[in-house]
Scaffold this motif. Structure first.
Motif, PDB file in Angstrom:
ATOM      1  N   LEU A   1       4.687 -11.004   2.100  1.00  0.00           N
ATOM      2  CA  LEU A   1       3.649 -11.843   2.692  1.00  0.00           C
ATOM      3  C   LEU A   1       2.844 -11.046   3.724  1.00  0.00           C
ATOM      4  O   LEU A   1       1.609 -11.099   3.742  1.00  0.00           O
ATOM      5  CB  LEU A   1       4.274 -13.085   3.338  1.00  0.00           C
ATOM      6  N   ALA A   2       3.540 -10.290   4.560  1.00  0.00           N
ATOM      7  CA  ALA A   2       2.855  -9.452   5.550  1.00  0.00           C
ATOM      8  C   ALA A   2       1.974  -8.413   4.867  1.00  0.00           C
ATOM      9  O   ALA A   2       0.837  -8.175   5.292  1.00  0.00           O
ATOM     10  CB  ALA A   2       3.880  -8.771   6.455  1.00  0.00           C
ATOM     11  N   ALA A   3       2.466  -7.806   3.797  1.00  0.00           N
ATOM     12  CA  ALA A   3       1.686  -6.796   3.071  1.00  0.00           C
ATOM     13  C   ALA A   3       0.413  -7.402   2.488  1.00  0.00           C
ATOM     14  O   ALA A   3      -0.648  -6.781   2.517  1.00  0.00           O
ATOM     15  CB  ALA A   3       2.532  -6.158   1.980  1.00  0.00           C
ATOM     16  N   ILE A   4       0.511  -8.620   1.966  1.00  0.00           N
ATOM     17  CA  ILE A   4      -0.669  -9.294   1.409  1.00  0.00           C
ATOM     18  C   ILE A   4      -1.701  -9.545   2.506  1.00  0.00           C
ATOM     19  O   ILE A   4      -2.899  -9.279   2.331  1.00  0.00           O
ATOM     20  CB  ILE A   4      -0.256 -10.607   0.710  1.00  0.00           C
ATOM     21  N   LEU A   5      -1.243 -10.041   3.641  1.00  0.00           N
ATOM     22  CA  LEU A   5      -2.164 -10.319   4.750  1.00  0.00           C
ATOM     23  C   LEU A   5      -2.770  -9.032   5.317  1.00  0.00           C
ATOM     24  O   LEU A   5      -3.954  -8.995   5.649  1.00  0.00           O
ATOM     25  CB  LEU A   5      -1.449 -11.108   5.844  1.00  0.00           C
ATOM     26  N   ILE A   6      -1.967  -8.000   5.423  1.00  0.00           N
ATOM     27  CA  ILE A   6      -2.467  -6.717   5.921  1.00  0.00           C
ATOM     28  C   ILE A   6      -3.503  -6.159   4.956  1.00  0.00           C
ATOM     29  O   ILE A   6      -4.560  -5.660   5.380  1.00  0.00           O
ATOM     30  CB  ILE A   6      -1.303  -5.727   6.133  1.00  0.00           C
ATOM     31  N   ASN A   7      -3.232  -6.245   3.671  1.00  0.00           N
ATOM     32  CA  ASN A   7      -4.188  -5.758   2.676  1.00  0.00           C
ATOM     33  C   ASN A   7      -5.503  -6.530   2.754  1.00  0.00           C
ATOM     34  O   ASN A   7      -6.578  -5.942   2.627  1.00  0.00           O
ATOM     35  CB  ASN A   7      -3.589  -5.845   1.279  1.00  0.00           C
ATOM     36  N   LEU A   8      -5.424  -7.830   2.968  1.00  0.00           N
ATOM     37  CA  LEU A   8      -6.627  -8.640   3.131  1.00  0.00           C
ATOM     38  C   LEU A   8      -7.422  -8.165   4.352  1.00  0.00           C
ATOM     39  O   LEU A   8      -8.648  -8.036   4.295  1.00  0.00           O
ATOM     40  CB  LEU A   8      -6.249 -10.116   3.276  1.00  0.00           C
ATOM     41  N   GLY A   9      -6.715  -7.885   5.441  1.00  0.00           N
ATOM     42  CA  GLY A   9      -7.376  -7.375   6.640  1.00  0.00           C
ATOM     43  C   GLY A   9      -8.044  -6.029   6.413  1.00  0.00           C
ATOM     44  O   GLY A   9      -9.139  -5.773   6.908  1.00  0.00           O
ATOM     45  N   ILE A  10      -7.394  -5.175   5.653  1.00  0.00           N
ATOM     46  CA  ILE A  10      -7.969  -3.863   5.345  1.00  0.00           C
ATOM     47  C   ILE A  10      -9.247  -4.019   4.522  1.00  0.00           C
ATOM     48  O   ILE A  10     -10.263  -3.372   4.802  1.00  0.00           O
ATOM     49  CB  ILE A  10      -6.938  -2.980   4.605  1.00  0.00           C
ATOM     50  N   LYS A  11      -9.205  -4.891   3.527  1.00  0.00           N
ATOM     51  CA  LYS A  11     -10.395  -5.101   2.688  1.00  0.00           C
ATOM     52  C   LYS A  11     -11.558  -5.652   3.501  1.00  0.00           C
ATOM     53  O   LYS A  11     -12.694  -5.192   3.378  1.00  0.00           O
ATOM     54  CB  LYS A  11     -10.072  -6.048   1.536  1.00  0.00           C
TER      55      LYS A  11
END
Length: 94
Positions: A67-77
């Motif tokens: 879940l954290a990885a998904i949110l972090i990836n969204l932030g990066i994009k």
């Protein structure tokens, strides 16, 4: 929002790019923790109640880190898109 000059916009884009590099490291950490959680889940298949507890901890660890990885990836994009918009604004300035 105050109007920024070209130099300030470039400085902001550089700062955001640096922050994105740090956030990308966080993504790697989250992926690593999820891998560790999967290893705990696999280890739990060995048997007894203690192993079941380890499996539950591994499952929770894996779920939260994914879940954290998904949110972090969204932030990066979104951050990358923001930097691109800043650079477009710099190019369009007189």
């Amino acid at each position: 929002m105050a109007k920024l000059n070209k130099k300030q916009l470039i400085k902001e884009a550089e700062a955001q790019t640096k922050a994105l590099m740090t956030i990308k490291k966080w993504l790697l950490y989250a992926i690593g923790i999820s891998t560790f959680g999967i290893a705990l889940v696999c280890f739990s298949f060995l048997g007894s109640t203690t192993y079941t507890t380890i499996g539950i901890i591994g499952t929770v660890c894996t779920f939260l880190s994914i879940l954290a990885a998904i949110l972090i990836n969204l932030g990066i994009k979104r951050g990358t898109k923001n930097v691109e918009q800043i650079l477009i604004a710099v190019e369009n300035m007189k």
